[in-house]
Design a protein around this motif. Structure first.
Motif, PDB file in Angstrom:
ATOM      1  N   LYS A  37       0.599  -0.812   0.534  1.00  0.00           N
ATOM      2  CA  LYS A  37       0.159  -0.003  -0.454  1.00  0.00           C
ATOM      3  C   LYS A  37       0.540   1.375  -0.432  1.00  0.00           C
ATOM      4  O   LYS A  37       2.075   1.452   1.352  1.00  0.00           O
ATOM      5  N   ALA A  38       0.806   2.296  -0.793  1.00  0.00           N
ATOM      6  CA  ALA A  38       1.438   3.133  -0.830  1.00  0.00           C
ATOM      7  C   ALA A  38       1.043   4.443   0.365  1.00  0.00           C
ATOM      8  O   ALA A  38       0.001   4.695   0.394  1.00  0.00           O
ATOM      9  N   ILE A  70       8.874  -2.563   0.238  1.00  0.00           N
ATOM     10  CA  ILE A  70       8.689  -2.064  -0.574  1.00  0.00           C
ATOM     11  C   ILE A  70       9.423  -2.405  -2.075  1.00  0.00           C
ATOM     12  O   ILE A  70      10.048  -3.310  -2.682  1.00  0.00           O
ATOM     13  N   ASP A  71       8.483  -1.610  -2.639  1.00  0.00           N
ATOM     14  CA  ASP A  71       7.845  -1.344  -3.851  1.00  0.00           C
ATOM     15  C   ASP A  71       9.170  -0.981  -4.970  1.00  0.00           C
ATOM     16  O   ASP A  71       8.986   0.453  -4.912  1.00  0.00           O
ATOM     17  N   THR A  72      10.098  -1.186  -5.329  1.00  0.00           N
ATOM     18  CA  THR A  72      10.959  -0.669  -5.429  1.00  0.00           C
ATOM     19  C   THR A  72      11.164   0.120  -7.441  1.00  0.00           C
ATOM     20  O   THR A  72      11.288   0.967  -7.867  1.00  0.00           O
ATOM     21  N   ASN A  73       9.877  -0.023  -7.734  1.00  0.00           N
ATOM     22  CA  ASN A  73       9.169   0.074  -8.933  1.00  0.00           C
ATOM     23  C   ASN A  73      10.238   0.319  -9.704  1.00  0.00           C
ATOM     24  O   ASN A  73      10.197   0.696 -10.753  1.00  0.00           O
ATOM     25  N   PHE A 153       4.588  -0.036   0.185  1.00  0.00           N
ATOM     26  CA  PHE A 153       5.208  -0.906   1.477  1.00  0.00           C
ATOM     27  C   PHE A 153       3.990  -1.699   2.586  1.00  0.00           C
ATOM     28  O   PHE A 153       3.082  -1.683   2.748  1.00  0.00           O
ATOM     29  N   ALA A 154       4.859  -2.944   2.489  1.00  0.00           N
ATOM     30  CA  ALA A 154       4.241  -3.544   3.668  1.00  0.00           C
ATOM     31  C   ALA A 154       5.060  -3.592   4.609  1.00  0.00           C
ATOM     32  O   ALA A 154       6.132  -3.862   4.449  1.00  0.00           O
ATOM     33  N   GLN A 155       4.950  -3.159   6.053  1.00  0.00           N
ATOM     34  CA  GLN A 155       5.796  -3.563   7.544  1.00  0.00           C
ATOM     35  C   GLN A 155       5.214  -4.803   7.768  1.00  0.00           C
ATOM     36  O   GLN A 155       4.411  -4.384   8.699  1.00  0.00           O
ATOM     37  N   VAL A 156       5.833  -5.940   9.197  1.00  0.00           N
ATOM     38  CA  VAL A 156       6.022  -6.473   9.553  1.00  0.00           C
ATOM     39  C   VAL A 156       6.627  -5.624  10.923  1.00  0.00           C
ATOM     40  O   VAL A 156       8.269  -5.924  10.755  1.00  0.00           O
TER      41      VAL A 156
END
Lengths: 385, 351
Positions: A37-38, A70-73, A153-156
């Motif tokens: 999610k952004a 992280i989406d580095t795109n 990103f997503a974080q855990v």
């Protein structure tokens, strides 16, 4: 003439590579970035790095007790073979974020397998207020800062909930994430506690689900002889041995240990087997498995021993080392020292036949832990030896 | 329209723009910035560099504030950094200005407050040291600034585990590990080099004054402490040997737990709790007798009745042995289905 068997081997290799690719896709039918999610990603530190599918970069945040995806795109393959060489990388990063070059600490380095761009986790400063950075060096050598202000990103979280009493002193516990690897749908995270000796390897399902921190695994290994220990893993790589998926782990006391991935299940106590010893008074930093001339090798970067090229064929045939060797460093898998590249602080695989290294003149400390490098950090592409 | 343009041009000639550093931002004063970003972005006109040679420009964000182009650096103006700001006017002429961040701090503040364990005799298989500083320190310096010397002052190499510094979040407590390869029985380094600490030998732990703190300034003074190698400890802690002395009801005197020997300092502060029924009793922990005595002073007076000490079995002695398990165990055979985080309870009664 040369085309005959060599070409066939190359074609077979291509088939093998695509089979691996299909397997990887089968693990993740949808694009992994869809699960992200952004927003603004807040890290307290940026340490161990690992790339997953679809250009997703995992960042270990030891001080924050979490891992971020992280989406580095950054999915575009380079035109032709990549070769990245940047001298004085520390000074460039320092200038970009406005700090003296001696306040730049490079914590880890990985190559995006899709784009071949190099990513580094960096601390801007050396104390508790140091700011974490993700720095990208593209195949043209351009250095940029990956902004985390608006990324997918997503974080855990890896830690227990903080103390309920807000007046309590700040919890002094940290788990330093020593290494991470994406292995068939899971992120394996090796950590080292600053309090207890025993540390677990954590297996986190990807994509991250809610706050699910994954399963913890206790890995014991035969140290030599009859004594067995549970120790923190320092660096590790996924590795296939006789068709079976394994993890090859280098421990803080320098043995190389093979661990079957099938054993890495929730709540398990796992037993690894020591199949090599790189010797005492040394710290393994990074491992890069590769194939050359039809044989398997692992290039291991070390603090005191420099680059070691370890023979890694038929690891199933190596017996567990069960007696101490008289001559340290000669047990198990044979290896040779690579002297053509010195002062390697970071090592990462670039492609099937090349690696990137970050080199810098060692600091004034002892060989096994020389302290902060003196002089410029240089990023170089090397042919895997 | 044209007239206005000419007037603006005339104005910029009359008052040549100047780059100023105001409130941590670089500002082009005397140039009327257009409302919208030019082709190529503001970076095509205005860049700030914080290093010499071919370096990327400083990262930050542009804004037009009160008609002036302003660059806000992503990170604050920093001590010891030289800034070179360059503005390229639409006419093609460039103006530049240079600025220096504040001077770097030079006043020493940090000192070593304590090193744990504090005992004068330490087991030859001692696993960890905790070094507590008075101020936040710089990471990456430990191996160059912590030394173990023999009784002749000769620095012994390979005593402590290389790499991977383990700091608390405030960078005030560093955990150092003796090379476990020299502690574990059967390992090459234990066999060939011998243990890190030999029983009966005298040693000195030395921490250099020139270890920089988080600001890059050396400490006020160095630190040294002598210790003697004792016998190896391979016996897991056993709570049956702990002596609990309960204070009287109605007082806030300390509950005292005595161990047969020193325990791991950091785990003593976390892995023993006092409970009454299901509730945790609030209070303060202190350590005496070189971490061989644990004291708990309650916030409110003890009440007559039954209490418990809840002990996490992960609690370690100085050699990394924990309850039920030695640091290096003899053959690992019993594989349990789950990872157990057991706790033990020692009941005591307040009268």
């Amino acid at each position: 003439m040369i085309k005959g068997p060599a070409f066939r081997r190359a074609a077979l290799a291509a088939v093998a590579v695509s089979a691996v690719a299909i397997l990887a896709i089968a693990d993740n039918p949808s694009n992994l970035t869809d699960s992200l999610k952004a927003g603004k990603l807040q890290l307290k530190s940026a340490g161990a790095l690992a790339f997953g599918p679809d250009g997703v970069l995992f960042v270990g945040d030891s001080l924050g007790g979490s891992v971020a995806a992280i989406d580095t795109n950054d999915h575009t393959a380079p035109k032709g073979a990549a070769s990245i060489n940047v001298d004085g990388l520390d000074a460039k990063i320092a200038a970009m974020v406005g700090v003296p070059a001696d306040q730049i600490v490079v914590n880890d380095m990985k190559v995006n397998p899709l784009s071949k761009n190099v990513y580094l986790s960096v601390s801007r400063g050396k104390g508790p207020d140091a700011q974490p950075l993700i720095v990208k060096v593209d195949t043209s050598g351009a250095v940029s800062n990956l902004s985390l202000d608006n990324v997918k990103f997503a974080q855990v979280s890896l830690v227990d909930a903080p103390a309920a009493n807000p007046a309590a002193r700040q919890d002094p516990r940290t788990t330093t994430i020593t290494d991470m690897n994406y292995v068939s749908g899971n992120l394996l995270v090796a950590g080292m506690s600053n309090e207890e000796w025993n540390s677990a390897l954590r297996s986190i399902p990807v994509p991250f689900k809610n706050a699910e921190p994954g399963a913890t695994l206790q890995i014991w290994h035969d140290s030599h002889g009859r004594y067995e220990t549970q120790s923190p893993v320092r660096t590790f790589v996924p590795y296939t041995i006789a068709g079976q998926a394994y993890v090859l782990a280098a421990y803080t006391c320098t043995p190389l240990v093979r661990i079957p991935v099938s054993d890495l299940k929730a709540g398990a106590k796992v037993k690894g087997q020591t199949i090599a010893d790189l010797g005492a008074g040394n710290q393994p930093l990074d491992m890069v498995p590769y194939k050359k001339g039809g044989k398997d090798y692992i290039l291991v970067a070390n603090t005191a021993f420099g680059l070691l090229k370890v023979q890694a064929d038929h690891l199933e045939t190596y017996p567990t080392i069960d007696s101490p060797t008289k001559n340290p460093g000669t047990a198990g898998m044979p290896f040779e020292k690579i002297t053509s590249v010195a002062n390697v602080k970071q090592l990462a695989q670039l492609d099937l036949s090349n690696a990137v290294v970050l080199t810098a003149t060692s600091g004034p400390g002892p060989a096994y832990a020389p302290g902060p490098p003196v002089g410029p950090m240089n990023l170089k592409t090397i042919v895997l030896p | 329209m044209l007239l206005a343009g000419v007037a603006a041009a005339a104005q910029s000639v009359a008052h040549s723009p100047v780059i100023e550093l105001q409130n941590g931002a670089f500002r082009v004063n005397g140039w009327a910035a257009p409302r919208s970003e030019p082709r190529g972005g503001w970076g095509a006109l205005f860049l700030v560099y914080a290093g010499a040679g071919k370096v990327p420009p400083l990262v930050g964000a542009y804004a037009v504030e009160s008609g002036a182009l302003v660059f806000h650096p992503r990170y604050p103006i920093t001590a010891g950094v030289h800034y070179h700001a360059v503005f390229r006017m639409p006419s093609g002429a460039t103006i530049a200005n240079d600025f220096d961040g504040p001077a770097r701090a030079t006043n020493p503040l940090a000192r070593v407050e304590q090193v744990y364990p504090t005992a004068a005799v330490l087991p030859s298989n001692l696993l960890r040291l905790y070094i507590v500083f008075s101020s936040p320190m710089s990471q990456g310096e430990a191996a160059s600034h912590i030394h173990v010397e023999d009784d002749k002052g000769k620095v012994l190499p390979d005593e402590l585990l290389p790499g991977q510094e383990l700091w608390d979040p405030l960078f005030r407590r560093l955990t150092m590990t003796f090379d476990p390869g020299r502690i574990k029985r059967g390992l090459t380094s234990n066999q060939t080099i011998g243990p890190a600490i030999t029983e009966g030998r005298h040693y000195r732990l030395v921490i250099d004054r020139d270890w920089p703190d988080a600001r890059g300034v050396p400490m006020v003074q160095g630190f040294a402490r002598s210790f003697v190698g004792g016998p190896a400890d391979r016996t897991p802690p056993d709570t049956a040997q702990w002596r609990v002395t309960a204070p009287a009801s109605g007082t806030t005197k300390a509950l005292v737990v005595d161990f047969p020997g020193p325990m791991n300092y950091s785990l003593l502060l976390r892995m023993i709790q006092v409970t009454r029924g299901q509730a945790k009793v609030a209070g303060r922990i202190s350590l005496e007798r070189h971490e061989a005595e644990w004291l708990f002073t309650p916030d409110t007076p003890w009440q007559t009745g039954d209490y418990q000490l809840a002990i996490d079995t992960g609690i370690e002695d100085l050699a990394g042995n924990h309850i039920g398990t030695a640091f290096d165990i003899d053959i690992f055979e019993k594989v349990s289905k789950t990872i157990e985080r057991k706790s033990l309870a020692i009941p005591f009664t307040i009268r």
